[in-house]
Write a protein that holds these residues in place. Structure first.
Motif, PDB file in Angstrom:
ATOM      1  N   ILE A 255      -1.063 -10.972  -4.903  1.00 20.52           N
ATOM      2  CA  ILE A 255      -0.896 -12.412  -4.355  1.00 20.52           C
ATOM      3  C   ILE A 255      -0.521 -13.141  -5.411  1.00 20.52           C
ATOM      4  O   ILE A 255       0.166 -14.116  -5.355  1.00 20.52           O
ATOM      5  N   VAL A 256      -1.722 -13.070  -6.526  1.00 24.59           N
ATOM      6  CA  VAL A 256      -2.016 -14.231  -7.331  1.00 24.59           C
ATOM      7  C   VAL A 256      -0.775 -14.185  -8.460  1.00 24.59           C
ATOM      8  O   VAL A 256      -0.199 -15.061  -9.017  1.00 24.59           O
ATOM      9  N   ASN A 257      -0.381 -12.959  -8.982  1.00 27.95           N
ATOM     10  CA  ASN A 257       0.408 -12.579 -10.066  1.00 27.95           C
ATOM     11  C   ASN A 257       1.655 -11.745  -9.929  1.00 27.95           C
ATOM     12  O   ASN A 257       2.287 -11.146 -10.651  1.00 27.95           O
ATOM     13  N   GLY A 258       1.979 -11.918  -8.644  1.00 27.05           N
ATOM     14  CA  GLY A 258       3.224 -11.034  -8.192  1.00 27.05           C
ATOM     15  C   GLY A 258       4.323 -11.980  -8.700  1.00 27.05           C
ATOM     16  O   GLY A 258       4.401 -12.848  -9.128  1.00 27.05           O
ATOM     17  N   ASP A 259       5.581 -11.310  -8.130  1.00 26.50           N
ATOM     18  CA  ASP A 259       6.920 -11.859  -8.493  1.00 26.50           C
ATOM     19  C   ASP A 259       7.001 -13.370  -8.081  1.00 26.50           C
ATOM     20  O   ASP A 259       7.780 -14.339  -8.494  1.00 26.50           O
ATOM     21  N   THR A 260       6.427 -13.610  -6.951  1.00 23.84           N
ATOM     22  CA  THR A 260       6.528 -15.055  -6.209  1.00 23.84           C
ATOM     23  C   THR A 260       5.298 -15.882  -6.612  1.00 23.84           C
ATOM     24  O   THR A 260       4.022 -15.236  -6.170  1.00 23.84           O
ATOM     25  N   ASP A 261       5.442 -17.020  -7.170  1.00 24.79           N
ATOM     26  CA  ASP A 261       4.332 -17.647  -7.665  1.00 24.79           C
ATOM     27  C   ASP A 261       3.591 -18.492  -6.556  1.00 24.79           C
ATOM     28  O   ASP A 261       4.319 -19.562  -5.995  1.00 24.79           O
ATOM     29  N   VAL A 283      -0.115  -6.011   4.520  1.00 28.16           N
ATOM     30  CA  VAL A 283       0.465  -4.952   5.131  1.00 28.16           C
ATOM     31  C   VAL A 283       0.851  -3.758   3.751  1.00 28.16           C
ATOM     32  O   VAL A 283       0.906  -2.495   3.812  1.00 28.16           O
ATOM     33  N   ASN A 284       0.969  -4.171   2.587  1.00 32.34           N
ATOM     34  CA  ASN A 284       1.310  -3.309   1.426  1.00 32.34           C
ATOM     35  C   ASN A 284       0.178  -2.641   0.998  1.00 32.34           C
ATOM     36  O   ASN A 284       0.184  -1.449   0.322  1.00 32.34           O
ATOM     37  N   HIS A 285      -1.261  -3.015   1.372  1.00 32.99           N
ATOM     38  CA  HIS A 285      -2.269  -2.557   0.838  1.00 32.99           C
ATOM     39  C   HIS A 285      -3.278  -1.843   1.830  1.00 32.99           C
ATOM     40  O   HIS A 285      -4.268  -1.374   1.658  1.00 32.99           O
ATOM     41  N   THR A 286      -2.831  -2.148   2.998  1.00 37.00           N
ATOM     42  CA  THR A 286      -3.493  -1.403   4.080  1.00 37.00           C
ATOM     43  C   THR A 286      -3.727   0.240   3.946  1.00 37.00           C
ATOM     44  O   THR A 286      -2.284   0.689   4.196  1.00 37.00           O
ATOM     45  N   PRO A 287      -4.663   0.776   3.950  1.00 35.88           N
ATOM     46  CA  PRO A 287      -4.780   2.235   3.912  1.00 35.88           C
ATOM     47  C   PRO A 287      -4.113   2.853   5.055  1.00 35.88           C
ATOM     48  O   PRO A 287      -4.265   2.354   6.114  1.00 35.88           O
ATOM     49  N   ALA A 288      -3.552   4.000   4.899  1.00 33.04           N
ATOM     50  CA  ALA A 288      -2.884   4.616   6.125  1.00 33.04           C
ATOM     51  C   ALA A 288      -3.345   4.873   7.290  1.00 33.04           C
ATOM     52  O   ALA A 288      -2.989   4.929   8.518  1.00 33.04           O
ATOM     53  N   ALA A 289      -4.767   5.298   7.176  1.00 28.53           N
ATOM     54  CA  ALA A 289      -5.545   5.662   8.010  1.00 28.53           C
ATOM     55  C   ALA A 289      -6.100   4.425   8.940  1.00 28.53           C
ATOM     56  O   ALA A 289      -6.593   4.633  10.292  1.00 28.53           O
TER      57      ALA A 289
END
Length: 290
Positions: A255-261, A283-289
């Motif tokens: 969130i803080v240091n990604g491509d979008t500021d 969504v990107n970091h929610t564990p599959a389970a």
């Protein structure tokens, strides 16, 4: 705040009526009834400068800066103190004391000032009940039950007494502008919402610290404070969903240091885009389970 000047001098020496000019500071002059010394209300505090009269516990006569020679090499432990509901004593009641009181008020401390007389703003704060004012000279027993003491006087004997009495009680003590009479120092603070940035030069140059404070406040403005609040709202989800510290770290880093500021989005007034950025990271970091 009581500042001594011309010890033992006759009442007429260097003064005109009840006002005197000291450097660029105009101060009110009084007479200390117990110590029989001329005193000033509102002057700047004493400082540990080479060639000046010694103001610290070493009592050198003329300062040779023995007391501050290790300051630049001292590794200070930086901490943020929770002062709400804690009793803090300020010895002195002039302009410098007011500055310290305002800082303590910002942290919801319970503040007591101790001085026979006080400058106008402090008397108003006392009258409205924001602070307590004890109208007399300092006594060691004044430290009982206190969490912290700040001495804002240039009476060296009072300063040394306050510091020594505080050290005996293992309590926090700061004598303004006299580093050897401090077991903690007060950095310049930039506050914006939940953000607090401390700047310290270890006493080398308060003027430089103030310049840095001004520049940092311009650099890290309201957008950073707003982002901090938004990230805080996401912490509950992260702690409840992401199992490890490294997982949570990666989530917030995206969130803080990604491509979008996100700061730039907030500068452009696009708060919703930041919220969308946070949701996509979830969504990107929610564990599959899960």
């Amino acid at each position: 705040m009581l500042w001594s000047l011309n010890r033992g001098a006759p009442a007429s020496t260097a003064f005109f009526g009840d006002l005197a000019d000291v450097g660029l500071i105009r101060v009110k002059v009084g007479w200390h009834p117990q110590r029989r010394v001329r005193i000033l209300y509102g002057a700047m505090p004493a400082q540990a400068y080479k060639g000046k009269e010694c103001v610290c516990q070493f009592r050198k006569g003329i300062c040779d800066q023995t007391c501050v020679k290790d300051m630049m090499n001292t590794p200070f432990y930086i901490a943020c103190l929770k002062l709400r509901g804690r009793s803090c004593l300020v010895v002195g009641a002039g302009d410098i004391a007011l500055e310290k009181v305002e800082g303590l008020l910002a942290c919801d401390a319970d503040i007591v000032i101790l001085a026979p007389e006080a400058q106008g703003d402090l008397t108003k704060l006392a009258a409205e009940g924001s602070i307590e004012w004890i109208q007399r000279e300092y006594e060691p027993s004044d430290l009982e039950g206190r969490f912290m003491v700040i001495a804002a006087t240039n009476d060296s004997e009072v300063n040394i007494g306050v510091y020594n009495d505080a050290e005996k009680r293992a309590m926090l003590a700061n004598v303004v502008d006299v580093p050897p009479l401090c077991n903690f120092i007060l950095p310049a603070i930039v506050r914006t919402g939940p953000l607090a940035i401390a700047i310290s030069t270890a006493g080398a140059s308060p003027a430089l610290a103030k310049r840095m404070k001004r520049e940092i406040s311009e650099l890290f403005g309201e957008q950073y404070a707003e982002l901090a609040l938004m990230l805080n709202e996401a912490r509950g989800w992260a702690k409840g969903t992401l199992p490890t510290y490294q997982d949570r770290k990666a989530f917030f880093e995206e969130i803080v240091n990604g491509d979008t500021d996100p700061v730039e989005l907030l500068r452009n007034g696009d708060r919703q885009a930041v919220l969308d950025l946070i949701e996509q990271a979830k969504v990107n970091h929610t564990p599959a389970a899960v």
